[in-house]
Enzyme design. Sequence first.
Site, mmCIF file in Angstrom:
data_model
loop_
_atom_site.group_PDB
_atom_site.id
_atom_site.type_symbol
_atom_site.label_atom_id
_atom_site.label_comp_id
_atom_site.label_asym_id
_atom_site.label_seq_id
_atom_site.Cartn_x
_atom_site.Cartn_y
_atom_site.Cartn_z
ATOM 1 C CB THR A 513 -0.902 -0.143 1.142
ATOM 2 O OG1 THR A 513 -1.660 -1.324 1.192
ATOM 3 C CG2 THR A 513 -2.021 1.116 1.167
ATOM 4 C CG HIS A 514 4.289 1.340 0.190
ATOM 5 N ND1 HIS A 514 5.529 0.509 0.388
ATOM 6 C CD2 HIS A 514 3.643 1.330 1.709
ATOM 7 C CE1 HIS A 514 5.521 0.069 1.833
ATOM 8 N NE2 HIS A 514 4.323 0.609 2.446
#
Lengths: 587, 239
Positions: A513-514
């Site tokens: 989740t970057h």
Amino acid sequence: MRRLPAKDVVVIGLGWTGSIMALELCRAGLDVVAIERGPWRDTPTDFPPNVAPDELRNSIRQDIFLRPAQETLTFRNSLEQTALPIRRFGSFLLGNGVGGSGVHWNGQTWRFLPTDFRARSHLIERYGEGFLPPDNTIQDWPMSYEEMEPYYDRFEYVCGISGKAGNLKGERQEGGNPFEGARQRDYPTPPMRQGQAPGMFAKAAAELGFHPFPCPSANMSQAYTNPYGMRLAPCTYCGFCERFGCGNYSKSSPQSCVLPALIRHPGFEGRTDCQVTKINLTPDRKRATGVTYVDLQGQEWEQPAELVLVCAYGLFNTRLLLLSGIGQPYDPVRNEGVVGRNYAYQITTGVNGFFDNVEMNLWAGAGAHGMIIDDFNGDNFDHAPHGFVGGAYLAGYATNARPITARPTPPGTPRWGAQWKKVTAESYNRTANVGTHGSVMSYRGSYLDLDPTYKDQFGLPLMRLTFDFHENELKMSRYCTDRAVEIARAMGAKSMQVGYRQGPYSVVPYQTTHNTGGTVMGNDPKTSVVNRYTQSWDVPNVFVSGASLFPQNAGYNPTGTVGALAYWAVEAIRDRYLKNPGRLVDA
Amino acid sequence: MPSTRRRLLAASALFGLAIPATARTLKEALPWSPNEAYPPERVVPGPWVFFTAGEAATVEAIADRVIPADELGPGGKEAGCAVFIDRQLAGPYGTSAWLYMRPPFARGTPSQGLQDEDPPAVQYRKGLGALTSYCTGRYGGRRFEALTPQQQDEVLTAMEKGEAKDPGADLRGFFEQLLNNMTEGFFADPIYGGNKDMCGWRLLGFPGTRYDYREVIAAPNQKYTLPPVALTGRPEWMR
């Protein structure tokens, strides 16, 4: 629409950056209201130790995350395809509610390398412009590592990060990361204690001539009181960290580090379960007048304010600017416009090693618990022979062996039946993972815009993500994964399952989740949405926070840099903007 | 899954239910009240909620082939995998209530992920119907649960390989759905109806939700000998 009394500041989103910036501006004497899309969440109520460690609920059914029914985006790999909605989140899992992604994060808290801040200039100086990948839109950050250092320090001390410095004021420190930029002082708390698998990783990596060090961790190695007076407790290595709230007050989060001080501040008010749908502008579009939001009953409210801070998750910062008409939307065909430009991601792989005669006990662990080597990250090694830019850190993490998810078996094992059962039982406690966590550069075809077809619950267009992995990243990832295989072999793995990343990029398997970019910062309004103080070029009383500011993505987890940027920006607002509200940088 | 007051409020906004709700205001004090928490509702074994008796018999038979009972421990049926799936299908998972289910539905590329209009409850109804039709057509009118274990494995293998076809459903896709839900049930906390007496965790040596393993980190490479604990404790605490 009902109109509310005006405030000095409206903050959109009450996660890490929203809570930090709200608190700093309250302390500067301003009246601040924060509007949060999701519910209130707090440790004793939402994740006490007898409720939190629930893999099915939080990790598999994603109760703690944003639900696509509330808001999602559409996705396609390339401009030629028709984007379809991400109906179930997979590749990335987004936070929702007070605390945002700071509730469920692992706590791996990094600084980017000094060379990451001048990515384009540095790569051209060292390798020549022709070495950069085709169609790249890599650009320098509008500030240097040295300028950011005090703000990294500030965020790390608010969080109480556990770690070991590798570079104190230019002096190399044994046991830390030898590649990191200079720090003014050591981490606030010592490194976490490492268990069996990270220990094996570190030993093997050192034998191969690499430089292992403990991951900088927001899981506390010992009790800590931060500068706001918030007290954190030692981590118990409970094994439920990433994808879970912490019941021990052991993981730095807005809840454990900022919110109690913020909510008690008389200058603050927060409203939850209220979704901002628009930043309102004056007719000449040169000034924001506040925001419009919708509450749970569907009632629309106008909240006027002098200053608007856009502090949602990066992806939704971009969507809000597009929905509000702030900044020119990016057009990848003409390569013009800025909002939505330079979306980037990260590229991750893992090698599962299967061992004999060992008890890994990886169910005892924490989100940022593990040993790392940074020898193949950023520009820490000579890229000339390899034909790619960027890199990855390699990690021997012990971030939880949860039984629904973490049951790898050696290649050739059936997926069900008696043999599966037997091998699963034998392998579970004798498996260790070596992971790679790599950078993704920005490219002309990777961007965000509004979807022409699909709408959210309010009838507003969803955001459309167009993204695929490029040859440069696949090459880099393969090279780094091969190094991970070498380490797993040196650890003594008798067999291995090697997960090279293949194209096309898929939204199905979890990767990271970057998500970065979309509201990029820079010194040139033609290639950035905001200036070096994160202030909109077009509407100077709008500031944007978060990883949507990154011009491209480095090979590190983003939260340390996101937190540092929040302190950097709020100081500029407090010390410069408030004295003379207007553009802080001439276009 | 829990349906808490707060989550219900959020759902009312999503689905237009007439539940009065007001947004919460955070001011001056943390909005905290004693004992407020949102634990999941504990599944109590009993009559099937979603499955018909025939469907349940088929799912229990599948559970025992996917996870057979043997000297290592109980099989999928005894572990409660079918109970787990039944209750999951009767809840928000079964209706895809939390997912984005707005039209138009279109067939995408594999990298675009789930685009099926049918939520899991409908997939199970169709999939089990198609499986019955496939078995009765091929094995002289006998349903899956009436086949020998060898024949059952033959059917499941054909489903897994995409060789079992029936006009009623995509049996290969249904096999993946079954396999996923079976292992979820076997390894999820027993509070959801599967993993009876933590048999799945005992198989692995996963000690459950003890929440403090500082001793394990301090003494690496030691076999952990304490029995597992779940969200509702241990079976012997409740007898």
